[in-house]
Design a protein around this motif. Structure first.
Motif, short mmCIF file in Angstrom:
data_model
loop_
_atom_site.label_atom_id
_atom_site.label_comp_id
_atom_site.label_asym_id
_atom_site.label_seq_id
_atom_site.Cartn_x
_atom_site.Cartn_y
_atom_site.Cartn_z
N ASN A 283 -11.34 -29.79 -19.27
CA ASN A 283 -12.29 -30.81 -19.63
C ASN A 283 -12.67 -30.56 -20.94
O ASN A 283 -12.43 -29.51 -21.71
N LEU A 284 -13.29 -31.39 -21.68
CA LEU A 284 -13.75 -31.25 -23.16
C LEU A 284 -15.04 -30.77 -23.06
O LEU A 284 -16.13 -31.63 -23.26
N ASN A 285 -15.32 -29.50 -22.77
CA ASN A 285 -16.54 -28.81 -22.77
C ASN A 285 -16.39 -27.31 -22.94
O ASN A 285 -15.56 -26.90 -23.02
N ILE A 286 -17.45 -26.63 -23.35
CA ILE A 286 -17.57 -25.08 -23.61
C ILE A 286 -16.88 -24.27 -22.53
O ILE A 286 -16.25 -23.49 -22.77
N ALA A 287 -17.47 -24.93 -21.11
CA ALA A 287 -17.00 -23.97 -20.11
C ALA A 287 -15.53 -23.79 -19.82
O ALA A 287 -15.00 -23.04 -19.58
N SER A 288 -14.80 -25.25 -20.04
CA SER A 288 -13.44 -25.27 -19.92
C SER A 288 -12.77 -24.52 -20.90
O SER A 288 -11.76 -23.95 -20.96
N TRP A 289 -13.20 -24.70 -22.33
CA TRP A 289 -12.51 -24.40 -23.56
C TRP A 289 -12.77 -22.29 -23.27
O TRP A 289 -11.79 -21.92 -23.92
N PHE A 290 -13.84 -21.84 -23.12
CA PHE A 290 -14.05 -20.64 -23.30
C PHE A 290 -14.36 -19.74 -21.74
O PHE A 290 -14.06 -18.58 -21.73
N GLY A 291 -14.68 -20.56 -20.63
CA GLY A 291 -14.95 -19.60 -19.54
C GLY A 291 -13.91 -19.91 -18.17
O GLY A 291 -13.69 -18.93 -17.56
N ASN A 292 -13.47 -20.94 -18.05
CA ASN A 292 -12.66 -21.32 -17.02
C ASN A 292 -11.15 -21.15 -17.27
O ASN A 292 -10.77 -21.35 -18.29
N TYR A 293 -10.42 -20.92 -15.99
CA TYR A 293 -9.30 -20.84 -16.24
C TYR A 293 -8.61 -22.22 -16.10
O TYR A 293 -8.44 -22.93 -15.05
N GLU A 294 -7.92 -22.67 -17.36
CA GLU A 294 -7.24 -24.05 -17.25
C GLU A 294 -6.02 -24.02 -17.77
O GLU A 294 -5.69 -22.95 -18.20
N ILE A 295 -5.31 -25.03 -17.26
CA ILE A 295 -3.75 -25.25 -17.95
C ILE A 295 -3.44 -26.75 -18.42
O ILE A 295 -3.96 -27.55 -17.54
#
Length: 196
Positions: free
Chosen positions: A48-60
């Motif tokens: 997502n385009l938010n701080i949690a997705s950029w720095f906290g969540n495991y995303e791919i």
């Protein structure tokens, strides 16, 4: 969740004024995170385009550079628009569009891909900024912002009344939060101290 929808809508006004077209999906939740840039570069992923997705969540995410894949992505996007509602500022009402209108307007675009950066910026706009601008009277309030401010104001008023009538109700949660913060800070400090 209605309050999330209203919170999201508070970011629409500056985007629409900047020339960005916003469409809301009318079906059950669509959780796709996709984008097509210049008909050639496509992004598919979970971020997502938010701080949690950029720095906290495991995303791919995957970026695909292929005109054929980009064309397929654009066609799926156009198909999705037939079940979407465009949000406009003129009367703050939703205006439904038909597939022909979408295809004609979007396919006849010059294809320059302008707005890709604007779309990324749009996702990063903070709701608090929109509301604080409205409070400072730098931006006029729209229906979405007004409704959200009314809901938040009512919630804050109820909390204030509860705290006036039951002061202990205010102090206990505050003490618990402070204790959690204090202990976690102390534990982290001790762990760091032991490393050195």
């Amino acid at each position: 969740i209605p309050i999330i929808r209203e919170t999201t809508r508070t970011t629409y006004r500056p985007l629409i004024k900047a020339g960005i077209r916003i469409f809301e999906w009318n079906g059950s939740m669509m959780h796709a995170k996709t984008a097509v840039f210049d008909g050639k570069y496509s992004r598919v992923g979970s971020t997502n385009l938010n701080i949690a997705s950029w720095f906290g969540n495991y995303e791919i995410d995957v970026i695909v550079e292929d005109e054929g894949f980009g064309a397929e992505m654009q066609e799926m996007f156009l198909d999705d628009l037939t079940n979407s509602t465009e949000i406009v500022l003129k009367d703050t009402e939703k205006i439904k569009r038909r597939k022909k209108a979408f295809s004609k307007n979007l396919k006849n675009a010059d294809g320059s891909g302008g707005g890709s950066v604007a779309k990324v910026t749009a996702g990063a706009i903070n709701t608090a900024t929109s509301i604080s601008s409205a409070i400072r009277r730098k931006t006029p309030l729209g229906a979405a912002e007004s409704k959200l401010m009314f809901i938040v104001g009512c919630i804050l008023l109820v909390i204030a009344v509860i705290f006036i009538l039951f002061p202990r109700a205010a102090s206990i949660p505050l003490v618990v939060i402070l204790m959690i913060l204090a202990f976690s800070t102390l534990v982290q400090a001790i762990k760091n101290y032991r490393k050195y």
